[in-house]
Scaffold this active site. Sequence first.
Site, mmCIF file in Angstrom:
data_model
loop_
_atom_site.group_PDB
_atom_site.id
_atom_site.type_symbol
_atom_site.label_atom_id
_atom_site.label_comp_id
_atom_site.label_asym_id
_atom_site.label_seq_id
_atom_site.Cartn_x
_atom_site.Cartn_y
_atom_site.Cartn_z
ATOM 1 N N GLY A 191 0.816 -1.199 0.000
ATOM 2 C CA GLY A 191 0.000 0.000 0.000
ATOM 3 C C GLY A 191 0.852 1.251 0.000
ATOM 4 C CG HIS A 230 3.269 1.245 7.412
ATOM 5 N ND1 HIS A 230 4.500 1.022 7.993
ATOM 6 C CD2 HIS A 230 3.517 1.939 6.259
ATOM 7 C CE1 HIS A 230 5.452 1.551 7.221
ATOM 8 N NE2 HIS A 230 4.881 2.100 6.160
ATOM 9 C CD GLU A 231 1.096 2.379 3.444
ATOM 10 O OE1 GLU A 231 1.427 3.571 3.354
ATOM 11 O OE2 GLU A 231 1.891 1.442 3.211
ATOM 12 C CG HIS A 234 3.358 6.753 5.521
ATOM 13 N ND1 HIS A 234 4.568 7.208 5.984
ATOM 14 C CD2 HIS A 234 3.559 5.452 5.116
ATOM 15 C CE1 HIS A 234 5.479 6.257 5.876
ATOM 16 N NE2 HIS A 234 4.888 5.166 5.356
ATOM 17 C CG HIS A 240 9.148 4.334 6.268
ATOM 18 N ND1 HIS A 240 9.326 4.673 4.938
ATOM 19 C CD2 HIS A 240 7.984 3.645 6.324
ATOM 20 C CE1 HIS A 240 8.315 4.196 4.227
ATOM 21 N NE2 HIS A 240 7.478 3.584 5.046
ATOM 22 N N PRO A 251 14.939 0.945 1.041
ATOM 23 C CG PRO A 251 12.896 -0.093 1.548
ATOM 24 C CD PRO A 251 13.714 0.422 0.406
ATOM 25 C CG ASP A 264 11.382 8.585 13.395
ATOM 26 O OD1 ASP A 264 12.094 9.368 14.058
ATOM 27 O OD2 ASP A 264 10.835 7.571 13.883
ATOM 28 C CB ALA A 273 20.932 0.904 9.762
ATOM 29 C CG ASP A 306 0.273 -7.214 9.431
ATOM 30 O OD1 ASP A 306 1.208 -6.493 9.029
ATOM 31 O OD2 ASP A 306 -0.874 -7.204 8.922
#
Length: 971
Positions: A191, A230-231, A234, A240, A251, A264, A273, A306
């Site tokens: 996503g 998660h999305e 954002h 992240h 990433p 972040d 890292a 998850d």
Amino acid sequence: MKYIFTLLLIFLTFSLYSQINIETPHKCGTMEVHKWRLEHEPGYAIAYQKIQEYTAKFLGEHPNGYSPKAVITIPIVFHEVLSSTEQASFPDSRIDETIQMLNRDYSGQNPHSMYSFPATLKADCEIQFCKATIDPNGNPTNGIEKVIYTGPNWAAGDNGVKQTASGGLDAWDPNQYLNVWVCNLVNGLCGYGTLPGGGLNNFYGLVIDFDYTGHTGAAATLDNGGTAAHEIGHCFNLLHTWGDDEGGSDPWTCATGTCCTGSDAVGDTPDQAVATSGGPTGVVTDACTATSPGINYQNFMDYSYDDVYANFTPGQKTRMLALFQPGQVLEPLANSFKCGTPLVADFVGVPTTVNIGGTVNFTDLTTGSPTAWQWTFTGAATTSSTVQNPTGIQYNTVGLYPVKLKVTKPNFADSITKTAYIEVIDPNAVNADFVGVPTILVAGNTVDFTDLSTNTPTSWQWNFYGGTPATSTVKNPQNILYSAAGVYDVRLRAANTATNDTMRKVGYIIVINPQDVPHADFVGNPNNLPAGSTSDFTNLSGGVYDSVHWYFNGAVPSESTASNPAGVLYNTPGDYDVTLIIFGPYGNDTLVKPNYVHVFAPGFVDSVFADFQATTSRLIVQGWGVNFEDLSTGNITDWQWLFQGGTPATSTIQNPIGIIYNTPGIYDVCLVVRNGAFTDTLCKDDYIVVTTQPWPNPNGFCDTSLNILQSERPLTFMHLIPNKWGYFPGHNQNQTKYYAEKFVNYTISDVSGFLVSVVKAYSSAPANKVRFTVWNMDSLGRPGNVLGYKDELISSFSPYLYNPVHLTQTIPVNGKFFIGFQLWYNNPVDTFLVYMAPNRGVDGQNTLYVKKGSNWITPTQYFNDTMVVNTSMAIKLLGCLIGVEEIDMENQVVVYPNPASDMLNIELYDVVPNNFSCIMYDITGRAIPVEPFEVYSDKMEIDLTKVKSGIYFLQINVNNQKITKKVSVIH
């Protein structure tokens, strides 16, 4: 490995896509889209920077965290853009599971372990989510909308998924809903979200692959709501956890010395890292955080499975809540009430009809739990009320009155007005009422009306809108005629010496066109089949109807309500009825075809005989279709149709329908039938006539005839070079103006039109014309007086086709006449040329005449006897026998069988034939030579074996009384 992502060039307005290259697989495409927008979208970088400056300031002002005054609840709408197969595997329960898991994770209730991290790092973000219950129009919704999508999978940033015009679904108001698009993303991408730098526009929200949405049936390891959490992070301005050091390009790896430079912008997430993959446990360290407790791989903004995700940190919570503050970009979502229970106003009054002085009690039926009520009672003694259920509302004046109710509660309101809801009557007054029988009828029929008024009226005034007569003063008017289709009101004013009343029934009489009357018809393919086979049935019914019911005697299933039942199985040899009933608003119709389906034993072989007919008109306009019915006999297992000029050109079903003819012309139809041992073929020449425009009264049966034989093909013309310019029969240097074709031995009484086969039709000016003329025959057998004519524009003709010419009025003829055309020689000269038969030579018949000066001459004379030319011009006479009235003498003269194939019997009852004769005419009126011979004094026979298949009219003269019978000849 490369992923191709597309993004709107001008994010808010256009649909111009660019490509973003990604070197390694991604779970999330947010930062790649973000980077592309920074580089390409005007104004985005500045807007994003301002939001980050504000967020940093807010975090600095709240070093110990921040909590809102109340938990923020955000309405979500889910837009499912999936194929029908994908939607079938994606039940709505997956959406409900997503909401439940989001609320668990954003409230800090995720049960997964934090391992060496303290529980205080698992923050209650005080943000909750709900499926929207109110749509943008104020109507109830389940918070889900769907569209069937059949295109390729979507890439990150491809805003087509967010636009109905591109196959996706438009956003709902982004200030009131968080929009979530569920679709199938490319290459395993989970996503991507939209960072709030561009504001709450119609592309703001998140896109999520359906495989990673919800729990039951979702992809393993990504089935616990982590992708959505998660999305949305954002969308609420979270980055992240590893800080996207490489600008989002990779990433998973980073160059030496650059791994720990990104941030972040949250103080309580350990430096990291690169992204974490899989399902780690315990303490995990890396080059940026080398000691326990290590990196926070449990964080929703990492890439773990998850089943590992566990927390948002207090710092992440504060960063998200910063943008929900007054005046900030996410504030409207915090103030949306689209998850509330809407009000739907309603009420009932008892009674709704009261006598003068009567009272009504009202009961609120509103759903959604209102807290305030405002009633308006027009015409009542008490005109308003604010109680929930007003009682005893009194009405003192005769009339019809509306009632209005407005209901409210915090953030919601609704109202309803019921017009003409309360009727107040005088019990002693005339009350007008009536009934009409019938109220649905075919145009041209009548209706009888009966007065039902009460309290003894003594006078009546009727108005019949659309009826004849239009008015009446009698109590019960009868035989009111309705001639035109339509929907009509009826009005009655009934009165006595004291009172009067008017009743108007709107749309009471429905008058339908005859063609709208339901007419059942169907065809089965095949209806001649071996036992154990199936037949498909096609409904060919006409008129207006809305449902059907089939009955299949001896079949499985024995009934069906499908429009076109397929796969009807017949297991047992025999002959079976099929019944179709159609039901419509204007009545029903039933068609029973007895013994329609013939089922024979699979191994049985019998001789076969081909025969067929067109069940629709054979004279059609280009682009129309024709239906064909097999009439063959024998146990046939295979059919092969050949449709010259048709589309499709062939068919193997028993009864083809909808054969389209797109090109004007005259075409043959052939049918070959066979079984394992026998074959038979029937071809009907010139069976289908296709024109460029409809003939008058297309419901009549029409046929054509011309003086050119079927064998005289191809047709031709004469080019007069090198001696003269031009053509024959057409424009030429001799300036020939008139050409005429002779027709004799015809008994039709008038000519209505004809078909002209044109070779060339060039008009030097738009208004230039050619005149088509009908002449009688003079005493020398040449064209005589002009009986009528029709002018046509040369530009209206299509070369190489039979073009129809419709005469404005039918032209009476006496059986011998000429049809032809007159040309004009303009400057520059037009070109108009008609086909003719090949030259028949010295002994051939000639029917073409040319006018030279004032004399009509033959083509041979036209060429000064230098060559013999005997030919006929390609003009087809059209005979349309429409509305021919048959004299009904069934009790005296019987003709049978009809259709007939070899012998036709004429039998007389209760008639002594002092004299008897008969003449048979084809559809154009041409006499057909047949000779009846006497079997008995009251019975004659006619041999039809040499008569071509078609429709004929048999004129029988018995004792000087003529009788006309229509006869079908089928070979």
